[in-house]
Design a protein around this motif. Structure first.
Motif, mmCIF file in Angstrom:
data_model
loop_
_atom_site.group_PDB
_atom_site.id
_atom_site.type_symbol
_atom_site.label_atom_id
_atom_site.label_comp_id
_atom_site.label_asym_id
_atom_site.label_seq_id
_atom_site.Cartn_x
_atom_site.Cartn_y
_atom_site.Cartn_z
ATOM 1 N N ALA A 176 0.835 -1.209 0.000
ATOM 2 C CA ALA A 176 0.000 0.000 0.000
ATOM 3 C C ALA A 176 0.867 1.255 0.000
ATOM 4 N N MET A 177 1.969 1.237 0.750
ATOM 5 C CA MET A 177 2.886 2.380 0.770
ATOM 6 C C MET A 177 3.511 2.599 -0.600
ATOM 7 N N ASP A 178 3.983 1.513 -1.212
ATOM 8 C CA ASP A 178 4.604 1.627 -2.541
ATOM 9 C C ASP A 178 3.618 2.197 -3.558
ATOM 10 N N ALA A 179 2.387 1.672 -3.532
ATOM 11 C CA ALA A 179 1.377 2.124 -4.499
ATOM 12 C C ALA A 179 1.034 3.596 -4.285
ATOM 13 N N SER A 180 0.914 4.032 -3.026
ATOM 14 C CA SER A 180 0.542 5.429 -2.765
ATOM 15 C C SER A 180 1.684 6.387 -3.113
ATOM 16 N N ILE A 181 2.915 5.983 -2.882
ATOM 17 C CA ILE A 181 4.063 6.833 -3.253
ATOM 18 C C ILE A 181 4.141 6.965 -4.769
ATOM 19 N N GLU A 182 3.989 5.836 -5.467
ATOM 20 C CA GLU A 182 4.069 5.861 -6.931
ATOM 21 C C GLU A 182 2.944 6.716 -7.521
ATOM 22 N N ASN A 183 1.721 6.513 -7.035
ATOM 23 C CA ASN A 183 0.592 7.287 -7.529
ATOM 24 C C ASN A 183 0.761 8.773 -7.224
ATOM 25 N N GLY A 184 1.203 9.086 -6.007
ATOM 26 C CA GLY A 184 1.406 10.489 -5.636
ATOM 27 C C GLY A 184 2.437 11.175 -6.502
ATOM 28 N N ASN A 185 3.534 10.492 -6.788
ATOM 29 C CA ASN A 185 4.578 11.077 -7.639
ATOM 30 C C ASN A 185 4.087 11.278 -9.075
ATOM 31 N N GLN A 186 3.269 10.356 -9.570
ATOM 32 C CA GLN A 186 2.709 10.519 -10.921
ATOM 33 C C GLN A 186 1.781 11.734 -10.985
ATOM 34 N N VAL A 187 0.981 11.943 -9.930
ATOM 35 C CA VAL A 187 0.073 13.085 -9.891
ATOM 36 C C VAL A 187 0.876 14.391 -9.844
ATOM 37 N N ILE A 188 1.951 14.404 -9.046
ATOM 38 C CA ILE A 188 2.788 15.601 -8.937
ATOM 39 C C ILE A 188 3.379 15.944 -10.311
ATOM 40 N N LYS A 189 3.928 14.941 -11.011
ATOM 41 C CA LYS A 189 4.502 15.195 -12.339
ATOM 42 C C LYS A 189 3.445 15.679 -13.325
ATOM 43 N N LYS A 190 2.254 15.147 -13.205
ATOM 44 C CA LYS A 190 1.183 15.474 -14.144
ATOM 45 C C LYS A 190 0.716 16.927 -14.009
ATOM 46 N N TYR A 191 0.637 17.439 -12.795
ATOM 47 C CA TYR A 191 0.031 18.762 -12.579
ATOM 48 C C TYR A 191 1.011 19.848 -12.144
ATOM 49 N N LYS A 192 2.277 19.549 -12.090
ATOM 50 C CA LYS A 192 3.227 20.562 -11.667
ATOM 51 C C LYS A 192 3.616 21.476 -12.808
#
Length: 194
Positions: free
Chosen positions: A178-194
């Motif tokens: 769950a930690m790995d999935a949330s970190i990966e998803n969070g980083n993808q969202v940051i790259k997408k909207y930054k």
């Protein structure tokens, strides 16, 4: 003593106590039966030393006792090894906590800017909020696991300890995933909207 041995034939099987020390196997007295050559005779008749039989019983008991002690020691070692595996999994997950918090801190400014820019909730804001929720849930799962985990006592039954540790191992693996999935998803969202 007389016993019925084979196919209804009466034969003599005698146990002769000796006054000597235990008789080694190669010195056992073996007497052939007078009816040995009979086709119905399936067993040779032997005269055995009572001390030899008692010695064999003692040896069998000693071997069984040693096997039991070895099995108990093996289970105790398996409990210790499994507990160490669970603790190692926990430690490797704890290393990821920094990445979890860094990702969360990277998502907060995006959330704030999207909340100010779009009055009705936008899909972008929903995606950022979902990523934040996922990170917080993973963090909560880790805290809950740590609060509920108790190392096993040495005096506890081995089978119960092994079952408990297997359950805890599955649980900490799920937390780590769950930690790995949330970190990966969070980083993808940051790259997408930054």
């Amino acid at each position: 003593m007389q016993f019925l041995i084979s196919k209804g034939r009466c034969a003599q099987f005698s146990i002769v106590p000796t006054h000597q020390q235990a008789t080694p196997c190669h010195q056992l007295k073996i007497e052939n039966s007078p009816i040995r050559n009979s086709p119905d005779n399936l067993y040779p008749f032997r005269e055995l030393s009572l001390q030899y039989i008692c010695g064999m019983k003692a040896m069998i008991i000693a071997v069984a006792f040693l096997m039991l002690c070895t099995a108990c020691a093996d289970k105790g070692q398996r409990v210790q090894d499994l507990q160490q595996v669970v603790l190692d999994l926990h430690d490797s997950s704890m290393v990821k906590m920094d990445a979890l918090y860094i990702t969360l801190e990277g998502l907060k400014p995006l959330r704030d800017s999207l909340e100010m820019d779009s009055l009705p909730p936008s899909p972008e804001l929903d995606e950022v909020l979902e990523a934040i929720t996922q990170i917080r849930q993973a963090d909560d799962e880790m805290m809950e696991w740590m609060a509920n985990f108790e190392p096993v006592e040495k005096e506890a039954p081995a089978e119960e300890s092994l079952a408990y540790l297997e359950e805890q191992k599955k649980s900490i693996i799920a937390v780590d995933e769950a930690m790995d999935a949330s970190i990966e998803n969070g980083n993808q969202v940051i790259k997408k909207y930054k």
